[in-house]
Design a protein around this motif. Structure first.
Motif, mmCIF file in Angstrom:
data_model
loop_
_atom_site.group_PDB
_atom_site.id
_atom_site.type_symbol
_atom_site.label_atom_id
_atom_site.label_comp_id
_atom_site.label_asym_id
_atom_site.label_seq_id
_atom_site.Cartn_x
_atom_site.Cartn_y
_atom_site.Cartn_z
ATOM 1 N N LYS A 21 -5.164 -3.252 10.045
ATOM 2 C CA LYS A 21 -6.125 -2.323 9.452
ATOM 3 C C LYS A 21 -5.504 -1.051 8.882
ATOM 4 N N GLN A 22 -4.371 -0.605 9.443
ATOM 5 C CA GLN A 22 -3.824 0.692 9.039
ATOM 6 C C GLN A 22 -2.383 0.629 8.511
ATOM 7 N N ILE A 23 -1.495 -0.044 9.245
ATOM 8 C CA ILE A 23 -0.081 -0.014 8.894
ATOM 9 C C ILE A 23 0.190 -0.757 7.588
ATOM 10 N N PHE A 24 -0.277 -2.011 7.469
ATOM 11 C CA PHE A 24 -0.027 -2.757 6.241
ATOM 12 C C PHE A 24 -0.610 -2.060 5.011
ATOM 13 N N PRO A 25 -1.868 -1.581 5.052
ATOM 14 C CA PRO A 25 -2.371 -0.835 3.897
ATOM 15 C C PRO A 25 -1.572 0.453 3.616
ATOM 16 N N ALA A 26 -1.124 1.135 4.676
ATOM 17 C CA ALA A 26 -0.327 2.349 4.469
ATOM 18 C C ALA A 26 1.017 2.009 3.820
ATOM 19 N N LEU A 27 1.637 0.924 4.265
ATOM 20 C CA LEU A 27 2.898 0.501 3.650
ATOM 21 C C LEU A 27 2.671 0.117 2.194
ATOM 22 N N GLN A 28 1.570 -0.535 1.939
ATOM 23 C CA GLN A 28 1.227 -0.890 0.566
ATOM 24 C C GLN A 28 1.136 0.369 -0.304
ATOM 25 N N GLY A 29 0.491 1.390 0.219
ATOM 26 C CA GLY A 29 0.386 2.650 -0.513
ATOM 27 C C GLY A 29 1.732 3.328 -0.713
ATOM 28 N N LEU A 30 2.580 3.286 0.297
ATOM 29 C CA LEU A 30 3.915 3.891 0.165
ATOM 30 C C LEU A 30 4.743 3.200 -0.908
ATOM 31 N N VAL A 31 4.655 1.891 -0.961
ATOM 32 C CA VAL A 31 5.398 1.159 -1.989
ATOM 33 C C VAL A 31 4.807 1.451 -3.361
ATOM 34 N N ARG A 32 3.493 1.384 -3.462
ATOM 35 C CA ARG A 32 2.813 1.567 -4.745
ATOM 36 C C ARG A 32 2.916 2.995 -5.256
ATOM 37 N N ASP A 33 2.628 3.962 -4.404
ATOM 38 C CA ASP A 33 2.504 5.347 -4.857
ATOM 39 C C ASP A 33 3.787 6.159 -4.735
ATOM 40 N N GLU A 34 4.576 5.874 -3.742
ATOM 41 C CA GLU A 34 5.762 6.691 -3.462
ATOM 42 C C GLU A 34 7.072 5.987 -3.797
ATOM 43 N N GLY A 35 7.005 4.726 -4.180
ATOM 44 C CA GLY A 35 8.212 3.996 -4.546
ATOM 45 C C GLY A 35 9.102 3.622 -3.372
ATOM 46 N N LEU A 36 8.514 3.423 -2.200
ATOM 47 C CA LEU A 36 9.292 3.016 -1.038
ATOM 48 C C LEU A 36 10.077 1.749 -1.381
ATOM 49 N N ASN A 37 11.382 1.813 -1.207
ATOM 50 C CA ASN A 37 12.238 0.699 -1.619
ATOM 51 C C ASN A 37 13.322 0.469 -0.575
ATOM 52 N N ILE A 38 12.898 0.244 0.654
ATOM 53 C CA ILE A 38 13.827 -0.045 1.740
ATOM 54 C C ILE A 38 13.285 -1.244 2.515
ATOM 55 N N PRO A 39 14.122 -1.917 3.274
ATOM 56 C CA PRO A 39 13.604 -3.030 4.082
ATOM 57 C C PRO A 39 12.559 -2.539 5.081
ATOM 58 N N ILE A 40 11.521 -3.349 5.261
ATOM 59 C CA ILE A 40 10.472 -3.052 6.231
ATOM 60 C C ILE A 40 10.537 -4.143 7.293
ATOM 61 N N ILE A 41 10.715 -3.735 8.532
ATOM 62 C CA ILE A 41 10.879 -4.676 9.640
ATOM 63 C C ILE A 41 9.729 -4.492 10.612
ATOM 64 N N GLY A 42 8.957 -5.553 10.817
ATOM 65 C CA GLY A 42 7.868 -5.521 11.778
ATOM 66 C C GLY A 42 8.286 -6.231 13.056
ATOM 67 N N VAL A 43 8.046 -5.597 14.188
ATOM 68 C CA VAL A 43 8.416 -6.142 15.493
ATOM 69 C C VAL A 43 7.135 -6.376 16.285
ATOM 70 N N ALA A 44 7.070 -7.525 16.965
ATOM 71 C CA ALA A 44 5.877 -7.830 17.753
ATOM 72 C C ALA A 44 6.242 -8.650 18.980
ATOM 73 N N LYS A 45 5.434 -8.499 19.996
ATOM 74 C CA LYS A 45 5.630 -9.255 21.228
ATOM 75 C C LYS A 45 4.929 -10.612 21.162
ATOM 76 N N ALA A 46 3.837 -10.675 20.436
ATOM 77 C CA ALA A 46 3.046 -11.903 20.376
ATOM 78 C C ALA A 46 3.894 -13.063 19.877
ATOM 79 N N GLY A 47 3.598 -14.263 20.324
ATOM 80 C CA GLY A 47 4.370 -15.442 19.974
ATOM 81 C C GLY A 47 3.966 -16.050 18.639
ATOM 82 N N TRP A 48 3.922 -15.247 17.603
ATOM 83 C CA TRP A 48 3.543 -15.728 16.280
ATOM 84 C C TRP A 48 4.770 -16.263 15.559
ATOM 85 N N SER A 49 4.538 -17.229 14.684
ATOM 86 C CA SER A 49 5.606 -17.695 13.808
ATOM 87 C C SER A 49 5.691 -16.740 12.615
#
Length: 83
Positions: A21-49
């Motif tokens: 709800k918040q992080i992915f849309p915020a990252l989207q805005g940073l890339v779109r509006d601010e030109g964020l151009n670095i690797p983005i690494i998401g870390v999670a405990k859940a056993g998702w593929s």
């Protein structure tokens, strides 16, 4: 010789509701509006593929895209979905 860039943005809880709800849309805005151009690494405990995480991120971007005017939908943020 220029120094290589070694920055990355790391966030925890990538499979959680806050990320969706918040992080992915915020990252989207940073890339779109601010030109964020670095690797983005998401870390999670859940056993998702990786495919499950990609689908969750794409859905979050699509939900956010519905509220963005059509000309901005061609922004570089969608390259994030091509992993």
């Amino acid at each position: 010789m220029p120094l290589p860039i070694s920055d990355a943005l790391v966030f925890f809880g990538a499979t959680g509701d806050l990320a969706y709800k918040q992080i992915f849309p915020a990252l989207q805005g940073l890339v779109r509006d601010e030109g964020l151009n670095i690797p983005i690494i998401g870390v999670a405990k859940a056993g998702w593929s990786l495919d499950q995480l990609k689908a969750r991120a794409r859905t979050a971007f699509q939900v956010m895209a519905a509220s963005i005017p059509k000309p901005l939908r061609n922004s570089p943020v969608y390259s994030l979905c091509r992993w």
